[in-house]
Write a protein that holds these residues in place. Structure first.
Motif, PDB file in Angstrom:
ATOM      1  N   THR A  18     -19.880  -4.863  20.978  1.00  0.00           N
ATOM      2  CA  THR A  18     -18.880  -5.298  20.003  1.00  0.00           C
ATOM      3  C   THR A  18     -17.467  -5.464  20.563  1.00  0.00           C
ATOM      4  OG1 THR A  18     -18.428  -3.009  19.354  1.00  0.00           O
ATOM      5  CG2 THR A  18     -20.158  -4.169  18.141  1.00  0.00           C
ATOM      6  N   SER A  19     -17.229  -5.060  21.789  1.00  0.00           N
ATOM      7  CA  SER A  19     -15.865  -5.078  22.332  1.00  0.00           C
ATOM      8  C   SER A  19     -15.566  -6.351  23.117  1.00  0.00           C
ATOM      9  CB  SER A  19     -15.644  -3.868  23.247  1.00  0.00           C
ATOM     10  OG  SER A  19     -15.807  -2.669  22.524  1.00  0.00           O
ATOM     11  N   ARG A  20     -14.314  -6.752  23.080  1.00  0.00           N
ATOM     12  CA  ARG A  20     -13.863  -7.915  23.852  1.00  0.00           C
ATOM     13  C   ARG A  20     -13.863  -7.581  25.340  1.00  0.00           C
ATOM     14  NH1 ARG A  20      -8.051 -10.261  22.397  1.00  0.00           N
ATOM     15  NH2 ARG A  20      -9.206 -10.694  20.485  1.00  0.00           N
ATOM     16  N   MET A  21     -14.381  -8.484  26.149  1.00  0.00           N
ATOM     17  CA  MET A  21     -14.342  -8.307  27.596  1.00  0.00           C
ATOM     18  C   MET A  21     -13.038  -8.857  28.170  1.00  0.00           C
ATOM     19  SD  MET A  21     -18.194  -9.238  28.905  1.00  0.00           S
ATOM     20  CE  MET A  21     -18.174 -10.879  28.192  1.00  0.00           C
ATOM     21  N   TYR A  22     -12.569  -8.176  29.212  1.00  0.00           N
ATOM     22  CA  TYR A  22     -11.401  -8.644  29.951  1.00  0.00           C
ATOM     23  C   TYR A  22     -11.850  -8.875  31.396  1.00  0.00           C
ATOM     24  CZ  TYR A  22      -8.744  -7.258  25.847  1.00  0.00           C
ATOM     25  OH  TYR A  22      -8.255  -7.147  24.561  1.00  0.00           O
ATOM     26  N   TRP A  23     -12.632  -9.932  31.573  1.00  0.00           N
ATOM     27  CA  TRP A  23     -13.231 -10.196  32.881  1.00  0.00           C
ATOM     28  C   TRP A  23     -12.169 -10.501  33.929  1.00  0.00           C
ATOM     29  CZ3 TRP A  23     -17.970  -9.378  34.719  1.00  0.00           C
ATOM     30  CH2 TRP A  23     -18.315  -9.963  35.945  1.00  0.00           C
ATOM     31  N   LYS A  24     -11.229 -11.336  33.579  1.00  0.00           N
ATOM     32  CA  LYS A  24     -10.152 -11.689  34.518  1.00  0.00           C
ATOM     33  C   LYS A  24      -9.427 -10.436  35.003  1.00  0.00           C
ATOM     34  CE  LYS A  24      -5.818 -14.390  34.665  1.00  0.00           C
ATOM     35  NZ  LYS A  24      -4.835 -13.274  34.554  1.00  0.00           N
TER      36      LYS A  24
END
Length: 316
Positions: free
Chosen positions: A256-262
């Motif tokens: 459910t959490s937003r990814m911060y791939w960058k």
């Protein structure tokens, strides 16, 4: 090849991706033998005849999407061991969405079998609850702020969320399909280079994926999760984690959490690792990750096979 063995590396694991049938020729005799072994386990554990699906395109009791999830998980697990057999070993692991499960299996915090059960539960848990028509899409050619402005400017915050910032100009959105499509349409009108649906039936990495998640949380709670042999960097808060408790928390966040791939790639560079190895038969993660830091080096399985072939010719 020698530099890859000697220098620090981060291993990257993809989430959902391409159909793997067209990449099977990249697997050598040893790897195909391992694939047959793990296909047998998959058949025993979840009743999926993965071998027949991959090599004969045979239908299974599951749909194509789930068949491909298991194909990616299994083949990437084998690719990992192909790298390590050559002496190319990771200093840190980073999984993109479903890739977290593959990373944990490779880091020996969960068994291959546990990964199968987890993927099956993820596939099944949303089906038991009434839910809206959900979707995920990618927008290329717009920044995080550009996409956020579209969502907020059209008062769609309750329906569409940013699921991941893959790089500065590649953004994943997730939410209710009607409104995801609306955001994509506006993005095209405002200059996006490309928009594309992602083959996912639910709005993962958003609050919408929490509907019915209790079954998955129960599985994670009772699952045997060991401390990872190799540190894993969180794609959600960039913490470096290794313990069983941390990994269990990460598995729940992964829905459910937003990814911060960058930010995760940038954190790896900041701690002194500039070599990235994609653990897959394709190059989907490399394509968008290499734009984050152009000074870093990215190696795909296909490139590794070429390096191996060159090394063998030199020795001969």
């Amino acid at each position: 090849m020698k530099k890859l063995i000697e220098e620090k590396c981060a291993f990257l694991f993809q989430g959902v991706g391409p159909e793997y049938q067209k990449f099977l020729h990249l697997l050598g005799e040893k790897e195909q033998g391992l694939l047959k072994h793990y296909c047998t386990i998959a058949n025993k554990e979840i009743g999926l005849d993965l071998w027949s699906y991959l090599f004969e395109f045979s239908p299974t009791k599951y749909d194509k999407m789930f068949n491909d999830w298991i194909a990616i998980y299994t083949c990437d697990y084998i690719v990992y061991h192909a790298y390590t057999d050559l002496g190319i070993k990771p200093d840190i692991l980073l999984g993109y969405s479903m890739g977290l499960i593959t990373a944990m299996a490779c880091g020996k915090s969960i068994s291959y079998e546990a990964g199968l059960q987890m993927l099956l539960t993820i596939y099944e848990y949303p089906k038991y609850f009434s839910r809206n028509n959900e979707a995920m899409s990618v927008i290329v050619g717009m920044t995080y702020d550009d996409v956020d402005k579209i969502i907020r400017g059209n008062k769609l915050e309750g329906y569409v969320e940013i699921a991941s910032e893959n790089n500065e100009y590649c953004i994943i959105i997730s939410g209710i399909k009607k409104w995801v499509d609306r955001v994509m349409s506006i993005a095209v009108d405002e200059g996006a280079l490309k928009v594309k649906d992602i083959n996912a039936p639910y709005a993962f990495h958003s609050r919408h994926a929490a509907i019915g998640i209790e079954r998955y949380i129960e599985l994670v709670a009772k699952l045997e999760v060991l401390d990872s042999e190799i540190s894993i960097i969180s794609s959600f808060n960039q913490d470096i984690i290794k313990t069983s408790d941390e990994l269990k928390e990460e598995l729940v966040k992964n829905m459910t959490s937003r990814m911060y791939w960058k930010s995760s790639i940038e954190k790896i560079v900041d701690i002194g690792i500039n070599n990235f190895v994609e653990v897959s038969l394709a190059d989907s993660v490399t394509k968008f990750s290499k734009l984050i830091n152009t000074d870093s080096k990215f190696v795909t399985y296909k490139k590794m096979l070429k390096l191996k072939s060159l090394a063998e010719k030199v020795i001969a």
